[in-house]
Motif scaffolding. Sequence first.
Motif, PDB file in Angstrom:
ATOM      1  N   ALA A   8      77.522   8.002  53.592  1.00 41.25           N
ATOM      2  CA  ALA A   8      78.789   8.037  54.322  1.00 41.25           C
ATOM      3  C   ALA A   8      79.202   9.468  54.667  1.00 41.25           C
ATOM      4  N   ASP A   9      78.703  10.421  53.884  1.00 52.33           N
ATOM      5  CA  ASP A   9      79.061  11.813  54.130  1.00 52.33           C
ATOM      6  C   ASP A   9      78.047  12.532  55.015  1.00 52.33           C
ATOM      7  N   MET A  10      76.953  11.857  55.345  1.00 51.02           N
ATOM      8  CA  MET A  10      75.915  12.478  56.139  1.00 51.02           C
ATOM      9  C   MET A  10      76.045  12.064  57.600  1.00 51.02           C
ATOM     10  N   THR A  11      75.600  12.911  58.508  1.00 54.10           N
ATOM     11  CA  THR A  11      75.585  12.566  59.920  1.00 54.10           C
ATOM     12  C   THR A  11      74.641  11.396  60.125  1.00 54.10           C
ATOM     13  N   LEU A  12      75.136  10.334  60.768  1.00 58.10           N
ATOM     14  CA  LEU A  12      74.319   9.139  60.932  1.00 58.10           C
ATOM     15  C   LEU A  12      73.042   9.440  61.698  1.00 58.10           C
ATOM     16  N   CYS A  13      73.163  10.200  62.766  1.00 57.87           N
ATOM     17  CA  CYS A  13      71.991  10.594  63.562  1.00 57.87           C
ATOM     18  C   CYS A  13      71.920  12.112  63.575  1.00 57.87           C
ATOM     19  N   SER A  14      70.754  12.649  63.266  1.00 60.23           N
ATOM     20  CA  SER A  14      70.630  14.105  63.155  1.00 60.23           C
ATOM     21  C   SER A  14      70.309  14.782  64.480  1.00 60.23           C
ATOM     22  N   ALA A  15      70.103  14.005  65.540  1.00 65.85           N
ATOM     23  CA  ALA A  15      69.730  14.580  66.837  1.00 65.85           C
ATOM     24  C   ALA A  15      70.800  15.543  67.337  1.00 65.85           C
ATOM     25  N   GLY A  16      70.391  16.775  67.596  1.00 72.25           N
ATOM     26  CA  GLY A  16      71.320  17.771  68.098  1.00 72.25           C
ATOM     27  C   GLY A  16      72.203  18.391  67.036  1.00 72.25           C
ATOM     28  N   PHE A  17      72.108  17.896  65.812  1.00 74.03           N
ATOM     29  CA  PHE A  17      72.862  18.467  64.695  1.00 74.03           C
ATOM     30  C   PHE A  17      71.944  19.310  63.811  1.00 74.03           C
ATOM     31  N   ARG A  18      70.868  18.694  63.336  1.00 68.54           N
ATOM     32  CA  ARG A  18      69.919  19.446  62.509  1.00 68.54           C
ATOM     33  C   ARG A  18      68.476  19.150  62.897  1.00 68.54           C
ATOM     34  N   PHE A  19      68.280  18.441  63.998  1.00 64.65           N
ATOM     35  CA  PHE A  19      66.935  18.082  64.456  1.00 64.65           C
ATOM     36  C   PHE A  19      66.862  18.207  65.971  1.00 64.65           C
ATOM     37  N   CYS A  20      65.685  18.592  66.455  1.00 67.20           N
ATOM     38  CA  CYS A  20      65.416  18.507  67.887  1.00 67.20           C
ATOM     39  C   CYS A  20      63.919  18.346  68.082  1.00 67.20           C
TER      40      CYS A  20
ATOM     41  N   ILE B 240      60.678  19.270  70.911  1.00 70.91           N
ATOM     42  CA  ILE B 240      60.277  20.105  72.033  1.00 70.91           C
ATOM     43  C   ILE B 240      59.039  19.473  72.646  1.00 70.91           C
ATOM     44  N   ASP B 241      59.100  19.154  73.932  1.00 73.74           N
ATOM     45  CA  ASP B 241      57.988  18.439  74.545  1.00 73.74           C
ATOM     46  C   ASP B 241      56.913  19.407  75.026  1.00 73.74           C
ATOM     47  N   PRO B 242      55.772  18.906  75.498  1.00 71.80           N
ATOM     48  CA  PRO B 242      54.645  19.786  75.858  1.00 71.80           C
ATOM     49  C   PRO B 242      54.968  20.821  76.938  1.00 71.80           C
ATOM     50  N   ALA B 243      55.972  20.533  77.762  1.00 67.92           N
ATOM     51  CA  ALA B 243      56.339  21.482  78.817  1.00 67.92           C
ATOM     52  C   ALA B 243      57.433  22.445  78.388  1.00 67.92           C
ATOM     53  N   GLY B 244      57.902  22.325  77.138  1.00 68.73           N
ATOM     54  CA  GLY B 244      58.904  23.253  76.627  1.00 68.73           C
ATOM     55  C   GLY B 244      60.326  22.779  76.749  1.00 68.73           C
ATOM     56  N   ARG B 245      60.532  21.544  77.221  1.00 68.32           N
ATOM     57  CA  ARG B 245      61.894  21.024  77.286  1.00 68.32           C
ATOM     58  C   ARG B 245      62.354  20.636  75.888  1.00 68.32           C
ATOM     59  N   VAL B 246      63.626  20.867  75.619  1.00 67.99           N
ATOM     60  CA  VAL B 246      64.214  20.593  74.314  1.00 67.99           C
ATOM     61  C   VAL B 246      65.023  19.300  74.394  1.00 67.99           C
ATOM     62  N   TRP B 247      64.820  18.420  73.428  1.00 67.11           N
ATOM     63  CA  TRP B 247      65.490  17.125  73.393  1.00 67.11           C
ATOM     64  C   TRP B 247      66.188  16.962  72.056  1.00 67.11           C
TER      65      TRP B 247
ATOM     66  N   GLN C  88      65.687  10.277  73.922  1.00 70.51           N
ATOM     67  CA  GLN C  88      66.804  10.450  74.850  1.00 70.51           C
ATOM     68  C   GLN C  88      66.308  10.495  76.289  1.00 70.51           C
ATOM     69  N   ASP C  89      67.208  10.208  77.220  1.00 72.20           N
ATOM     70  CA  ASP C  89      66.837  10.150  78.628  1.00 72.20           C
ATOM     71  C   ASP C  89      66.909  11.507  79.324  1.00 72.20           C
ATOM     72  N   GLU C  90      67.690  12.422  78.790  1.00 68.24           N
ATOM     73  CA  GLU C  90      67.862  13.717  79.438  1.00 68.24           C
ATOM     74  C   GLU C  90      67.615  14.848  78.454  1.00 68.24           C
TER      75      GLU C  90
END
Length: 268
Positions: free
Chosen positions: A237-249, A251-258, A263-265
Amino acid sequence: MNNPSHYEQLLEEAARDRIPISVMAELTYRCVHRCRHCYTGGGDTRHDAADELATAVWLDVFDQLAAAGTLFLTLSGGEPLLRADFWELLDGAIRRGFHTRVFTSGYTLDASAATRLAASGVAGVDISFYSSDPAVFDAVTRVPGSFALVMAAIEELAAAGLPPRLKTPVMRTNAPTLAETWRFARSRGWPFLVDFMLFPAPGGADCPERLDGDELAALLAECREFLEPADPERRDADMTLCSAGFRFCAIDPAGRVWGCSFQDEPAG
């Protein structure tokens, strides 16, 4: 409620301060398998193999991640071992002090590669393991003979002193064999992780392999012997439900960060 562990505190502080403590580096989307559930295949138009970052650029990315506070780095794909510079990138990640794991299909991993991985200092290797039934496994990968080659890779890693962690996403194709696959992995003493969530390819509206609620409930009941009861003292309950953009990301083969791979964008 239990006091938070040092690791839990670390995750909470990383989420609060937006530190990418854990990063997935998707080195390539090239792969031998053509898995029916894979989000990088089918309708995914985000990438082009010709756009893959060069070796020097990836190493520069690793330097940036180290400066940003990243501790855990996963080298993934596609099949990362298909890159000619894979070993240079793996060595670069380890020398920079990351807790480095490799996600692989195992298809191209022979005895020489297993020995080299075991000697590299890598923290661990994860292999996608879709079923203990060869016919079902090959039906998921859509590559005949893939089960035999992946099993050989698992044995080679174990013999080299680096037993892999097996992971399976659950889908309609392999759900009927999940309980037996779990028993098979347990009988060999292999760590086995199961993911009950599937995502459509970015831009896609459907995921035909994903189980619906009733199907999933029936499967969980069948696999009850392998599931641990929820711990009421856990601090979720005290942890972020989804870590995307908080403590995780990612990086795709072309260098884009997600924020995450589903995610779609891109974020940048």
